[in-house]
Design an enzyme around this catalytic site. Sequence first.
Site, PDB file in Angstrom:
ATOM      1  N   GLY A 123      41.339  43.881  31.768  1.00  0.00           N
ATOM      2  CA  GLY A 123      41.740  42.718  32.167  1.00  0.00           C
ATOM      3  C   GLY A 123      40.814  41.774  32.017  1.00  0.00           C
ATOM      4  CB  THR A 124      37.130  41.699  33.264  1.00  0.00           C
ATOM      5  OG1 THR A 124      37.468  41.718  34.666  1.00  0.00           O
ATOM      6  CG2 THR A 124      35.978  40.999  33.079  1.00  0.00           C
ATOM      7  CD  GLN A 141      46.517  40.202  42.080  1.00  0.00           C
ATOM      8  OE1 GLN A 141      47.485  40.704  42.569  1.00  0.00           O
ATOM      9  NE2 GLN A 141      45.343  40.657  42.164  1.00  0.00           N
ATOM     10  CB  SER A 154      44.314  43.909  34.611  1.00  0.00           C
ATOM     11  OG  SER A 154      43.568  45.191  34.647  1.00  0.00           O
ATOM     12  CB  ALA A 155      47.508  48.533  32.918  1.00  0.00           C
ATOM     13  CG  HIS A 156      43.689  47.799  37.594  1.00  0.00           C
ATOM     14  ND1 HIS A 156      43.098  47.170  36.720  1.00  0.00           N
ATOM     15  CD2 HIS A 156      43.553  47.434  38.836  1.00  0.00           C
ATOM     16  CE1 HIS A 156      42.430  46.130  37.314  1.00  0.00           C
ATOM     17  NE2 HIS A 156      42.518  46.286  38.557  1.00  0.00           N
ATOM     18  CB  CYS A 193      31.218  39.497  57.544  1.00  0.00           C
ATOM     19  SG  CYS A 193      30.640  37.813  58.441  1.00  0.00           S
TER      20      CYS A 193
END
Length: 460
Positions: free
Chosen positions: A69-70, A177, A194-196, A320
């Site tokens: 996807g990136t 998303q 993105s498939a994942h 954090c």
Amino acid sequence: MAYFDAASAVPLHPVARQALQASLDEGWADPARLYREGRRARMLLDAAREAAAEAVGCRADELVFTPSGTRAVHSGVAGALAGRRRTGSHLIVSAVEHSSVLHAAEAHEAGGGTVTQMPVDRTGAVDPDACADALRDDTALACLQSANHEVGTEQPVAEVAEACRAAGVPLLVDAAQSLGWGRVTGDWSLLTASAHKWGGPSGVGLLVVRKGVRFAPQGPGDERESGRAPGFENLPAIVAAAASLRAVRAEAAEEAARLRELTERIRTRVPALVPDVEVVGDPVRRLPGVVTFSCLYVDGETLLHELDRAGFSVSSGSSCTSSTLTPSHVLRAMGVLSEGNVRVSLPPGTPAEDVERFLEVLPGTVAAVREKLGAPTATEAAPETGGDLVVDAIGRRCPVPVIELAKVIGDVPVGGTVRVLSDDEAARLDIPAWCEMRGQEYVGEEPAERGTAYLVRRVS
């Protein structure tokens, strides 16, 4: 173990597993070859493209598969900007985009382009009118996610797309998303995913470029995937990605309704069970399975470790929990509390019993973390001693500066001030957020000999 981090990656869907195994046997050959094995591989690739295009709502020849996807985002942004370089070099992105989009914007700016980053409201949504006002004669491209990965807020894509279309500017939508839940509405020009994120295998992305959009692929040329995604196609993964997308879409309506009910339980009951909690993101226009909240006086990394030990895999945008010790850019843009941030993102099939057990475990876990940090309790009340106070929290990380502020605010009279000295970037976000939650006045910040001084006036 209850896995509550579907916004990062969804477990492999059973259909994806079956399709992956089958295509490993049938789709290993080069789909560009004319012999029998190559023709069989080409048929599998074409069928996967047709299935993915139907799910997206585009033509098959508008969609290419990328290695991630990136990569789809980077290729889409670079290609669209290059295709419209005669128009100008102005790029518009929202302040809460995924890091892949923001990194692409940084690269564009480093190369001499200009970037406008659109602000968001406290729910994380952009204002369509403000987006329309940001469009210029030299705007080459605008980018907007369909829904936010950290807080689940859905963006007004259709309204922004309409404004972009009226101005003749293409809109690239990062649908990573949301695509598993349904098509992206609106007259967008480019889309990535993105498939994942929907239960397909990792290493498969989608890039859609509508017909008529000026697009110039960057980098060395390649004959595969219309020249937009060079390299040999990972055909088994592509087939599994398309098959799982079709499968999750068939289940989406029913599962979305079920997950919305579960996340609504969390949104409603967490503030009632745990004191000093801020639930963030839009309460209505949000992804079905995502709910995010932040707890005052909590070390986010410790909280996530404790929840992990209790059997819950959750994530966070808190400063954090990152190696950089800086607040999440999403939470910073929203102006909400970042410390003790917890993102619960439920994968399809999450049992209601797991959510109930999480709600049982959370209050005690937060209380234990606060006790270790020496956080103030709701019953503590310090006498007023008069005068202004200085809290030196230099060298101390979140949430200690806010804890120290909370401990001493009662030591000054109404109208008195507390000056908090801190060199932690999170303080710039969390001290104003604490003031809003506590009904105190945040006066502002000023340089100090060491770090920054944050000035708070006691109102009540």
